[in-house]
Write a protein that holds these residues in place. Structure first.
Motif, PDB file in Angstrom:
ATOM      1  N   GLN A   1      -2.423  -9.193  -7.295  1.00 24.09           N
ATOM      2  CA  GLN A   1      -2.703  -8.166  -8.292  1.00 24.09           C
ATOM      3  C   GLN A   1      -3.773  -7.183  -7.819  1.00 24.09           C
ATOM      4  O   GLN A   1      -3.678  -5.979  -8.056  1.00 24.09           O
ATOM      5  CB  GLN A   1      -3.150  -8.814  -9.599  1.00 24.09           C
ATOM      6  N   ARG A   2      -4.775  -7.685  -7.101  1.00 18.24           N
ATOM      7  CA  ARG A   2      -5.924  -6.851  -6.768  1.00 18.24           C
ATOM      8  C   ARG A   2      -5.760  -6.058  -5.484  1.00 18.24           C
ATOM      9  O   ARG A   2      -6.271  -4.934  -5.369  1.00 18.24           O
ATOM     10  CB  ARG A   2      -7.179  -7.716  -6.656  1.00 18.24           C
TER      11      ARG A   2
ATOM     12  N   PRO B   1      -3.171  -4.409  -3.933  1.00 18.87           N
ATOM     13  CA  PRO B   1      -2.595  -3.055  -4.026  1.00 18.87           C
ATOM     14  C   PRO B   1      -3.541  -2.069  -4.700  1.00 18.87           C
ATOM     15  O   PRO B   1      -3.610  -0.891  -4.306  1.00 18.87           O
ATOM     16  CB  PRO B   1      -1.321  -3.280  -4.860  1.00 18.87           C
ATOM     17  N   SER B   2      -4.289  -2.528  -5.704  1.00 16.35           N
ATOM     18  CA  SER B   2      -5.233  -1.648  -6.383  1.00 16.35           C
ATOM     19  C   SER B   2      -6.359  -1.226  -5.452  1.00 16.35           C
ATOM     20  O   SER B   2      -6.789  -0.063  -5.465  1.00 16.35           O
ATOM     21  CB  SER B   2      -5.814  -2.341  -7.623  1.00 16.35           C
ATOM     22  N   LEU B   3      -6.837  -2.160  -4.625  1.00 19.29           N
ATOM     23  CA  LEU B   3      -7.891  -1.822  -3.679  1.00 19.29           C
ATOM     24  C   LEU B   3      -7.405  -0.834  -2.631  1.00 19.29           C
ATOM     25  O   LEU B   3      -8.124   0.097  -2.248  1.00 19.29           O
ATOM     26  CB  LEU B   3      -8.416  -3.094  -3.008  1.00 19.29           C
TER      27      LEU B   3
ATOM     28  N   ALA C   1      -5.014   1.337  -3.017  1.00 16.30           N
ATOM     29  CA  ALA C   1      -4.865   2.633  -3.691  1.00 16.30           C
ATOM     30  C   ALA C   1      -6.224   3.289  -3.917  1.00 16.30           C
ATOM     31  O   ALA C   1      -6.388   4.500  -3.760  1.00 16.30           O
ATOM     32  CB  ALA C   1      -4.133   2.451  -5.016  1.00 16.30           C
ATOM     33  N   TRP C   2      -7.209   2.487  -4.286  1.00 15.41           N
ATOM     34  CA  TRP C   2      -8.547   3.019  -4.526  1.00 15.41           C
ATOM     35  C   TRP C   2      -9.153   3.580  -3.248  1.00 15.41           C
ATOM     36  O   TRP C   2      -9.848   4.602  -3.256  1.00 15.41           O
ATOM     37  CB  TRP C   2      -9.439   1.921  -5.088  1.00 15.41           C
TER      38      TRP C   2
END
Length: 232
Positions: free
Chosen positions: A121-122, A124-126, A128-129
């Motif tokens: 979960q985390r 891909p967000s990292l 992208a960030w």
């Protein structure tokens, strides 16, 4: 629990020497790199613990130790699924400059990196960030922070399942196999921050190679020997 679990030998031919007092875990760490691809009974117990019915899973594996299995993600581990070449370069970075890796397998031209629960979960967000997309150094806006492409990562977490290699090493027929096999009941698993670091390092290295003036590309090195004792 299955009686098979009481034997702490590797599940391979020749393991009978462990019955004479050989510490199989020390043997695994001290032998050549191929030993890192051997699952131990403790590692098999950890894998089975990811399922709702570990005893039934162990009983099935005891009957068919050369057959691949399917395990759910999200509880004991997540899995980050990357192209084989990019994944191999991530492993080289993790073991040469970082903390090492958790269990790692290959399947259908992809590399499966076992990670801490929540990583799917985390991560891909990292990425992208950090604005680490599929573009190259032009995305850095001329800031000098050259970066190569990060291929799409398939992150398997809660609700997903993955195919894991057999407990015993099969012939190299292109099927799933272990690169770094689980060998304890509590293996160390990298989190999203560690895998993000590895992706960034590989990306920057790829950009550096692309900007080189050499007319011959740098050949890829053979797979490294992974010292699994480093991640303890």
């Amino acid at each position: 629990m299955s009686a098979w679990l009481k034997d702490t030998t590797t599940l391979q031919a020749g393991a009978a020497v462990a019955h004479h007092g050989v510490d199989i875990f020390a043997l695994l760490r001290d032998q050549s790199g191929s030993q890192a691809a051997q699952v131990t009974a403790a590692g098999a117990a950890w894998l089975a613990g990811a399922t709702p019915y570990p005893r039934s899973t162990l009983a099935q594996w005891e009957e068919r130790p050369t057959a691949p299995g399917v395990l759910p993600c999200g509880s004991a581990f997540d899995v980050v699924n990357v192209p084989a070449l990019f994944g191999r370069r991530m492993l080289e970075r993790l073991w040469a400059e970082g903390p090492g890796s958790g269990p790692v397998a290959t399947h259908r031209g992809r590399m499966l990196l076992f990670a801490a629960p929540g990583t799917a979960q985390r991560l891909p967000s990292l990425l992208a960030w950090e604005e680490w997309g599929t573009g190259g150094s032009e995305e850095s806006g001329g800031s000098g922070d050259a970066r190569g492409p990060v291929p799409p990562l398939l992150c398997h977490g809660t609700g997903d399942a993955v195919t894991v290699p057999p407990l015993t090493c099969a012939s190299s027929d292109g099927g799933p196999r272990w690169v770094v096999a689980p060998d304890t009941r509590s293996p160390w698993l990298p989190g999203p921050d560690v895998l993000l670091w590895a992706c960034v390092r590989v990306s920057r290295s790829a950009a550096s190679r692309a900007s080189s003036h050499s007319i011959f590309p740098r050949p890829d090195q053979d797979a490294n020997v992974y010292d699994v004792s480093r991640r303890r």
